[in-house]
Design a protein around this motif. Sequence first.
Motif, PDB file in Angstrom:
ATOM      1  N   ALA A 167       3.298   3.625 -13.667  1.00 62.31           N
ATOM      2  CA  ALA A 167       2.959   5.026 -13.378  1.00 62.31           C
ATOM      3  C   ALA A 167       1.467   5.167 -13.084  1.00 62.31           C
ATOM      4  O   ALA A 167       1.066   5.887 -12.148  1.00 62.31           O
ATOM      5  CB  ALA A 167       3.361   5.909 -14.559  1.00 62.31           C
ATOM      6  N   GLU A 168       0.639   4.469 -13.850  1.00 64.98           N
ATOM      7  CA  GLU A 168      -0.823   4.524 -13.633  1.00 64.98           C
ATOM      8  C   GLU A 168      -1.207   3.922 -12.287  1.00 64.98           C
ATOM      9  O   GLU A 168      -2.047   4.467 -11.563  1.00 64.98           O
ATOM     10  CB  GLU A 168      -1.544   3.792 -14.772  1.00 64.98           C
ATOM     11  CG  GLU A 168      -1.495   4.556 -16.095  1.00 64.98           C
ATOM     12  CD  GLU A 168      -1.920   3.721 -17.298  1.00 64.98           C
ATOM     13  OE1 GLU A 168      -2.185   2.505 -17.132  1.00 64.98           O
ATOM     14  OE2 GLU A 168      -1.965   4.279 -18.412  1.00 64.98           O
ATOM     15  N   ALA A 169      -0.571   2.792 -11.926  1.00 66.49           N
ATOM     16  CA  ALA A 169      -0.852   2.152 -10.634  1.00 66.49           C
ATOM     17  C   ALA A 169      -0.418   3.053  -9.476  1.00 66.49           C
ATOM     18  O   ALA A 169      -1.130   3.178  -8.470  1.00 66.49           O
ATOM     19  CB  ALA A 169      -0.139   0.805 -10.549  1.00 66.49           C
ATOM     20  N   LEU A 170       0.724   3.693  -9.624  1.00 64.85           N
ATOM     21  CA  LEU A 170       1.211   4.620  -8.588  1.00 64.85           C
ATOM     22  C   LEU A 170       0.238   5.780  -8.396  1.00 64.85           C
ATOM     23  O   LEU A 170      -0.036   6.194  -7.268  1.00 64.85           O
ATOM     24  CB  LEU A 170       2.575   5.187  -9.001  1.00 64.85           C
ATOM     25  CG  LEU A 170       3.827   4.672  -8.323  1.00 64.85           C
ATOM     26  CD1 LEU A 170       5.051   5.402  -8.869  1.00 64.85           C
ATOM     27  CD2 LEU A 170       3.782   4.780  -6.818  1.00 64.85           C
ATOM     28  N   ALA A 171      -0.267   6.292  -9.515  1.00 60.60           N
ATOM     29  CA  ALA A 171      -1.200   7.427  -9.447  1.00 60.60           C
ATOM     30  C   ALA A 171      -2.494   7.032  -8.729  1.00 60.60           C
ATOM     31  O   ALA A 171      -3.087   7.840  -8.002  1.00 60.60           O
ATOM     32  CB  ALA A 171      -1.503   7.925 -10.856  1.00 60.60           C
ATOM     33  N   THR A 172      -2.919   5.780  -8.915  1.00 58.97           N
ATOM     34  CA  THR A 172      -4.170   5.303  -8.309  1.00 58.97           C
ATOM     35  C   THR A 172      -3.978   4.851  -6.869  1.00 58.97           C
ATOM     36  O   THR A 172      -4.740   5.232  -5.974  1.00 58.97           O
ATOM     37  CB  THR A 172      -4.732   4.110  -9.129  1.00 58.97           C
ATOM     38  OG1 THR A 172      -4.793   4.488 -10.496  1.00 58.97           O
ATOM     39  CG2 THR A 172      -6.111   3.713  -8.656  1.00 58.97           C
ATOM     40  N   LEU A 173      -2.953   4.028  -6.650  1.00 62.10           N
ATOM     41  CA  LEU A 173      -2.766   3.372  -5.352  1.00 62.10           C
ATOM     42  C   LEU A 173      -1.843   4.125  -4.404  1.00 62.10           C
ATOM     43  O   LEU A 173      -1.864   3.887  -3.199  1.00 62.10           O
ATOM     44  CB  LEU A 173      -2.201   1.953  -5.559  1.00 62.10           C
ATOM     45  CG  LEU A 173      -3.004   1.001  -6.446  1.00 62.10           C
ATOM     46  CD1 LEU A 173      -2.194  -0.248  -6.752  1.00 62.10           C
ATOM     47  CD2 LEU A 173      -4.323   0.645  -5.776  1.00 62.10           C
ATOM     48  N   GLY A 174      -1.002   4.988  -4.970  1.00 70.38           N
ATOM     49  CA  GLY A 174       0.054   5.596  -4.159  1.00 70.38           C
ATOM     50  C   GLY A 174       1.180   4.582  -3.940  1.00 70.38           C
ATOM     51  O   GLY A 174       1.056   3.421  -4.321  1.00 70.38           O
ATOM     52  N   PRO A 175       2.290   4.997  -3.349  1.00 71.74           N
ATOM     53  CA  PRO A 175       3.414   4.087  -3.161  1.00 71.74           C
ATOM     54  C   PRO A 175       3.124   3.003  -2.113  1.00 71.74           C
ATOM     55  O   PRO A 175       2.308   3.209  -1.207  1.00 71.74           O
ATOM     56  CB  PRO A 175       4.547   4.995  -2.670  1.00 71.74           C
ATOM     57  CG  PRO A 175       4.090   6.392  -2.927  1.00 71.74           C
ATOM     58  CD  PRO A 175       2.607   6.364  -2.926  1.00 71.74           C
ATOM     59  N   CYS A 176       3.806   1.871  -2.238  1.00 74.71           N
ATOM     60  CA  CYS A 176       3.729   0.795  -1.252  1.00 74.71           C
ATOM     61  C   CYS A 176       5.077   0.738  -0.516  1.00 74.71           C
ATOM     62  O   CYS A 176       6.013   1.465  -0.871  1.00 74.71           O
ATOM     63  CB  CYS A 176       3.386  -0.539  -1.925  1.00 74.71           C
ATOM     64  SG  CYS A 176       4.757  -1.310  -2.806  1.00 74.71           S
ATOM     65  N   PRO A 177       5.218  -0.114   0.510  1.00 74.08           N
ATOM     66  CA  PRO A 177       6.456  -0.121   1.308  1.00 74.08           C
ATOM     67  C   PRO A 177       7.744  -0.436   0.549  1.00 74.08           C
ATOM     68  O   PRO A 177       8.825  -0.156   1.061  1.00 74.08           O
ATOM     69  CB  PRO A 177       6.178  -1.185   2.371  1.00 74.08           C
ATOM     70  CG  PRO A 177       4.692  -1.189   2.530  1.00 74.08           C
ATOM     71  CD  PRO A 177       4.166  -0.927   1.158  1.00 74.08           C
ATOM     72  N   VAL A 178       7.661  -1.024  -0.655  1.00 69.36           N
ATOM     73  CA  VAL A 178       8.909  -1.326  -1.381  1.00 69.36           C
ATOM     74  C   VAL A 178       9.236  -0.292  -2.457  1.00 69.36           C
ATOM     75  O   VAL A 178      10.183  -0.462  -3.221  1.00 69.36           O
ATOM     76  CB  VAL A 178       8.907  -2.757  -1.988  1.00 69.36           C
ATOM     77  CG1 VAL A 178       8.872  -3.794  -0.885  1.00 69.36           C
ATOM     78  CG2 VAL A 178       7.772  -2.955  -2.978  1.00 69.36           C
ATOM     79  N   HIS A 179       8.477   0.785  -2.494  1.00 67.26           N
ATOM     80  CA  HIS A 179       8.812   1.862  -3.431  1.00 67.26           C
ATOM     81  C   HIS A 179       9.971   2.706  -2.889  1.00 67.26           C
ATOM     82  O   HIS A 179      10.157   2.818  -1.678  1.00 67.26           O
ATOM     83  CB  HIS A 179       7.593   2.753  -3.705  1.00 67.26           C
ATOM     84  CG  HIS A 179       6.723   2.225  -4.798  1.00 67.26           C
ATOM     85  ND1 HIS A 179       5.572   1.520  -4.550  1.00 67.26           N
ATOM     86  CD2 HIS A 179       6.864   2.262  -6.152  1.00 67.26           C
ATOM     87  CE1 HIS A 179       5.024   1.152  -5.709  1.00 67.26           C
ATOM     88  NE2 HIS A 179       5.796   1.594  -6.698  1.00 67.26           N
ATOM     89  N   ARG A 180      10.736   3.279  -3.810  1.00 64.50           N
ATOM     90  CA  ARG A 180      11.872   4.138  -3.468  1.00 64.50           C
ATOM     91  C   ARG A 180      11.366   5.572  -3.382  1.00 64.50           C
ATOM     92  O   ARG A 180      11.172   6.232  -4.399  1.00 64.50           O
ATOM     93  CB  ARG A 180      12.966   3.993  -4.527  1.00 64.50           C
ATOM     94  CG  ARG A 180      13.451   2.558  -4.684  1.00 64.50           C
ATOM     95  CD  ARG A 180      14.402   2.414  -5.857  1.00 64.50           C
ATOM     96  NE  ARG A 180      14.838   1.025  -6.026  1.00 64.50           N
ATOM     97  CZ  ARG A 180      15.706   0.626  -6.954  1.00 64.50           C
ATOM     98  NH1 ARG A 180      16.222   1.495  -7.808  1.00 64.50           N
ATOM     99  NH2 ARG A 180      16.046  -0.652  -7.043  1.00 64.50           N
ATOM    100  N   MET A 181      11.164   6.027  -2.165  1.00 61.98           N
ATOM    101  CA  MET A 181      10.534   7.332  -1.964  1.00 61.98           C
ATOM    102  C   MET A 181      11.402   8.496  -2.444  1.00 61.98           C
ATOM    103  O   MET A 181      10.902   9.585  -2.695  1.00 61.98           O
ATOM    104  CB  MET A 181      10.191   7.520  -0.476  1.00 61.98           C
ATOM    105  CG  MET A 181       9.219   6.473   0.067  1.00 61.98           C
ATOM    106  SD  MET A 181       7.677   6.330  -0.871  1.00 61.98           S
ATOM    107  CE  MET A 181       6.960   7.932  -0.561  1.00 61.98           C
ATOM    108  N   SER A 182      12.703   8.258  -2.588  1.00 62.13           N
ATOM    109  CA  SER A 182      13.598   9.323  -3.046  1.00 62.13           C
ATOM    110  C   SER A 182      13.586   9.485  -4.564  1.00 62.13           C
ATOM    111  O   SER A 182      14.173  10.426  -5.092  1.00 62.13           O
ATOM    112  CB  SER A 182      15.026   9.036  -2.570  1.00 62.13           C
ATOM    113  OG  SER A 182      15.469   7.772  -3.043  1.00 62.13           O
TER     114      SER A 182
END
Length: 194
Positions: A167-182
Amino acid sequence: MTKPYLLCGVDEAGRGPWAGPVCAGAVILHPDHPIAGLNDSKKLTEKKRLRLETEIQEKALAWGLGWASPEEIDQLNIRQATHLAMRRAIAAMKVSPDEIQIDGNDVPLDLPCRASAIIKGDGSVAEISAASILAKTARDRLMVELDETYPGYGFSGHKGYGVKLHAEALATLGPCPVHRMSFKPVALAAQRTA
């Protein structure tokens, strides 16, 4: 000589994570080559899972893996993407089972033979246990590789699950191409880091 009754066990790994594909395993065990120590993959150590993975691949009458990508998960929803991965795993076996037993309470449509869902089947049906082990070891291995491609998220440790570090990495970096955007936490992070 009577043909053996071919029971195929099916299970998935990676239904809940925020990142990475979902993977399904399908296994038909060989009646003459039993495998000791099969259990729900989550109840086994990583070392034991890896040892059993090799033994399953060597001794099973047939086995297959099926995947559904993060894009497919976003397009279809996680339930339908899991069903797709399961159908792909069964098709990858090249052997037609007489019956399919799936861990959980949900049976995909369009399977090649009669199928039923077994709650906690990964701890009680050897074929489902074997399928759960193959799915988990394959997916874990892929998430370690994805950690090298997309560093900073900690995929090799948490395998894409929604832990604090992720969760902390997502907040800092934002999603990457293998994240589930839904998935809601990913969608919210994407809005915040856009």
